[in-house]
Design an enzyme around this catalytic site. Structure first.
Site, PDB file in Angstrom:
ATOM      1  N   GLU A 146      -9.013 -10.394  -8.139  1.00 23.46           N
ATOM      2  CA  GLU A 146      -7.978  -9.346  -8.074  1.00 23.46           C
ATOM      3  C   GLU A 146      -7.055  -9.013  -8.881  1.00 23.46           C
ATOM      4  O   GLU A 146      -6.627  -8.115  -9.437  1.00 23.46           O
ATOM      5  CB  GLU A 146      -7.572  -9.248  -6.453  1.00 23.46           C
ATOM      6  CG  GLU A 146      -8.518  -8.913  -5.611  1.00 23.46           C
ATOM      7  CD  GLU A 146      -8.213  -9.195  -4.339  1.00 23.46           C
ATOM      8  OE1 GLU A 146      -7.058  -9.764  -3.889  1.00 23.46           O
ATOM      9  OE2 GLU A 146      -8.889  -9.152  -3.114  1.00 23.46           O
ATOM     10  N   HIS A 150      -1.501  -5.766   1.358  1.00 21.04           N
ATOM     11  CA  HIS A 150      -2.759  -6.312   1.298  1.00 21.04           C
ATOM     12  C   HIS A 150      -2.442  -7.759   0.567  1.00 21.04           C
ATOM     13  O   HIS A 150      -1.552  -7.963  -0.248  1.00 21.04           O
ATOM     14  CB  HIS A 150      -3.635  -5.582   0.163  1.00 21.04           C
ATOM     15  CG  HIS A 150      -4.755  -6.536  -0.474  1.00 21.04           C
ATOM     16  ND1 HIS A 150      -5.689  -6.802   0.084  1.00 21.04           N
ATOM     17  CD2 HIS A 150      -4.747  -7.167  -1.775  1.00 21.04           C
ATOM     18  CE1 HIS A 150      -6.695  -7.666  -0.750  1.00 21.04           C
ATOM     19  NE2 HIS A 150      -5.899  -7.895  -1.623  1.00 21.04           N
ATOM     20  N   LYS A 201       0.785  -1.312  -0.136  1.00 18.38           N
ATOM     21  CA  LYS A 201      -0.035   0.082  -0.166  1.00 18.38           C
ATOM     22  C   LYS A 201       0.818   1.167   0.130  1.00 18.38           C
ATOM     23  O   LYS A 201       1.919   1.110   0.212  1.00 18.38           O
ATOM     24  CB  LYS A 201      -0.926  -0.010   1.099  1.00 18.38           C
ATOM     25  CG  LYS A 201      -2.071  -1.219   1.115  1.00 18.38           C
ATOM     26  CD  LYS A 201      -2.841  -1.358   2.538  1.00 18.38           C
ATOM     27  CE  LYS A 201      -3.556  -2.601   2.543  1.00 18.38           C
ATOM     28  NZ  LYS A 201      -4.540  -2.364   3.528  1.00 18.38           N
ATOM     29  N   ASN A 209      -1.834  -0.243   7.297  1.00 16.34           N
ATOM     30  CA  ASN A 209      -1.346  -1.604   7.560  1.00 16.34           C
ATOM     31  C   ASN A 209      -0.479  -2.272   6.474  1.00 16.34           C
ATOM     32  O   ASN A 209      -0.377  -3.421   6.160  1.00 16.34           O
ATOM     33  CB  ASN A 209      -2.261  -2.634   7.958  1.00 16.34           C
ATOM     34  CG  ASN A 209      -3.380  -2.716   7.036  1.00 16.34           C
ATOM     35  OD1 ASN A 209      -3.389  -2.066   5.990  1.00 16.34           O
ATOM     36  ND2 ASN A 209      -4.416  -3.560   7.378  1.00 16.34           N
ATOM     37  N   TYR A 256     -12.555  -2.988  -3.221  1.00 10.41           N
ATOM     38  CA  TYR A 256     -12.729  -3.184  -1.956  1.00 10.41           C
ATOM     39  C   TYR A 256     -14.343  -3.011  -2.009  1.00 10.41           C
ATOM     40  O   TYR A 256     -14.905  -2.620  -0.978  1.00 10.41           O
ATOM     41  CB  TYR A 256     -12.385  -1.988  -1.232  1.00 10.41           C
ATOM     42  CG  TYR A 256     -10.734  -2.004  -0.605  1.00 10.41           C
ATOM     43  CD1 TYR A 256     -10.552  -3.374  -0.010  1.00 10.41           C
ATOM     44  CD2 TYR A 256      -9.968  -1.441  -0.916  1.00 10.41           C
ATOM     45  CE1 TYR A 256      -9.185  -3.644   0.467  1.00 10.41           C
ATOM     46  CE2 TYR A 256      -8.664  -1.703  -0.350  1.00 10.41           C
ATOM     47  CZ  TYR A 256      -8.375  -2.480   0.422  1.00 10.41           C
ATOM     48  OH  TYR A 256      -7.027  -2.850   0.883  1.00 10.41           O
TER      49      TYR A 256
HETATM   50  P1  RTP Z   1      -6.726  -5.981   3.257  1.00 10.06           P
HETATM   51  O1  RTP Z   1      -7.849  -6.382   2.058  1.00 10.06           O
HETATM   52  O2  RTP Z   1      -6.236  -4.533   2.803  1.00 10.06           O
HETATM   53  O3  RTP Z   1      -5.711  -7.181   2.658  1.00 10.06           O
HETATM   54  O4  RTP Z   1      -7.039  -6.295   4.434  1.00 10.06           O
HETATM   55  P2  RTP Z   1      -7.958  -7.394   5.169  1.00 10.06           P
HETATM   56  O5  RTP Z   1      -8.492  -8.359   4.219  1.00 10.06           O
HETATM   57  O6  RTP Z   1      -6.961  -7.737   6.187  1.00 10.06           O
HETATM   58  O7  RTP Z   1      -9.036  -6.623   5.882  1.00 10.06           O
HETATM   59  P3  RTP Z   1     -10.480  -6.059   5.286  1.00 10.06           P
HETATM   60  O8  RTP Z   1     -11.676  -6.421   6.220  1.00 10.06           O
HETATM   61  O9  RTP Z   1     -10.589  -6.497   3.733  1.00 10.06           O
HETATM   62  O10 RTP Z   1      -9.889  -4.530   5.289  1.00 10.06           O
HETATM   63  C1  RTP Z   1      -9.404  -3.984   4.218  1.00 10.06           C
HETATM   64  C2  RTP Z   1      -8.445  -2.768   5.145  1.00 10.06           C
HETATM   65  O11 RTP Z   1      -9.540  -1.673   5.312  1.00 10.06           O
HETATM   66  C3  RTP Z   1      -8.699  -1.015   6.251  1.00 10.06           C
HETATM   67  N1  RTP Z   1      -9.760  -1.078   7.584  1.00 10.06           N
HETATM   68  N2  RTP Z   1      -9.549  -0.080   8.426  1.00 10.06           N
HETATM   69  N3  RTP Z   1     -10.517   1.529  10.604  1.00 10.06           N
HETATM   70  C4  RTP Z   1     -11.015   0.051  10.681  1.00 10.06           C
HETATM   71  O12 RTP Z   1     -11.594  -0.339  11.414  1.00 10.06           O
HETATM   72  C5  RTP Z   1     -10.490  -0.734   9.589  1.00 10.06           C
HETATM   73  N4  RTP Z   1     -10.718  -1.822   9.309  1.00 10.06           N
HETATM   74  C6  RTP Z   1     -10.232  -2.175   8.093  1.00 10.06           C
HETATM   75  C7  RTP Z   1      -7.562  -1.805   6.630  1.00 10.06           C
HETATM   76  O13 RTP Z   1      -6.463  -1.090   5.858  1.00 10.06           O
HETATM   77  C8  RTP Z   1      -7.716  -3.135   6.052  1.00 10.06           C
HETATM   78  O14 RTP Z   1      -6.653  -3.743   5.376  1.00 10.06           O
END
Ligand code: RTP
Length: 150
Positions: A128, A117, A11, A114, A51
């Site tokens: 994707e 991804h 990212k 974070n 997303y």
């Molecule tokens: P990613 O898709 O980025 O790999 O992350 P992930 O599967 O671990 O988590 P996901 O639930 O898909 O969330 C996507 C990204 O959204 C941001 N996020 N912010 N502020 C918050 O509570 C929150 N929750 C998620 C994070 O950047 C997450 O990686």
């Protein structure tokens, strides 16, 4: 030999903090094969598509703004169970819940920053990869001499 592929994206914060090399190194060292890579500043529309399952979440607008704030290093990695292992190497979504030794557990502390991804299923990876890369941008290659490496 598995040809499973996953989409891994460093990212904008990961790129700006100089973590492209260390993250690539972890996947290479583990034995995975890089088959596509590019730097791309993604449009709002592109990120909303990527997303789309999170569209109703309160953090969605901030997530799209963050992801569009600079270049992303988009990659496709290939190898045995790379989708599941890629997620394990990344750690938990919230870096504070990520064990030391994982990418997020070693390099960050904020869920909204974070750094990396990874696709969360084989089906998601296919979607994707198709969203981020043209078919001709994904290379099919194998080492000339070291068939045993992977
Ligand atoms: P990613 O898709 O980025 O790999 O992350 P992930 O599967 O671990 O988590 P996901 O639930 O898909 O969330 C996507 C990204 O959204 C941001 N996020 N912010 N502020 C918050 O509570 C929150 N929750 C998620 C994070 O950047 C997450 O990686």
């Amino acid at each position: 030999m598995s040809t499973e592929q996953t989409f891994i994206a460093i990212k904008p914060d990961g790129v700006q903090r100089g973590l492209v090399g260390p993250i690539i190194s972890r996947f290479e060292s583990r034995g995975y094969k890089l088959v596509a890579i590019k730097l791309m500043t993604a449009s709002k529309e592109h990120l909303e598509n990527h997303y789309s399952d999170l569209a109703g979440k309160p953090f969605f607008p901030g997530l799209i703004a963050y992801m569009g704030s600079g270049p992303i290093c988009a990659m496709v990695w290939e190898g045995r169970e790379v989708v599941k292992m890629g997620r394990a190497m990344l750690g938990a979504t919230n870096p504070l819940a990520s064990a030391p030794g994982t990418i997020r557990g070693d390099y960050c502390i904020d869920v909204g920053r974070n750094i990396c991804h990874g696709s969360d299923s084989v089906d998601a990876a296919k979607k994707e990869i198709a969203l981020w890369f043209k078919p001709e941008e994904v290379q099919s290659w194998k080492p000339a001499q070291f068939d045993w490496v992977y």
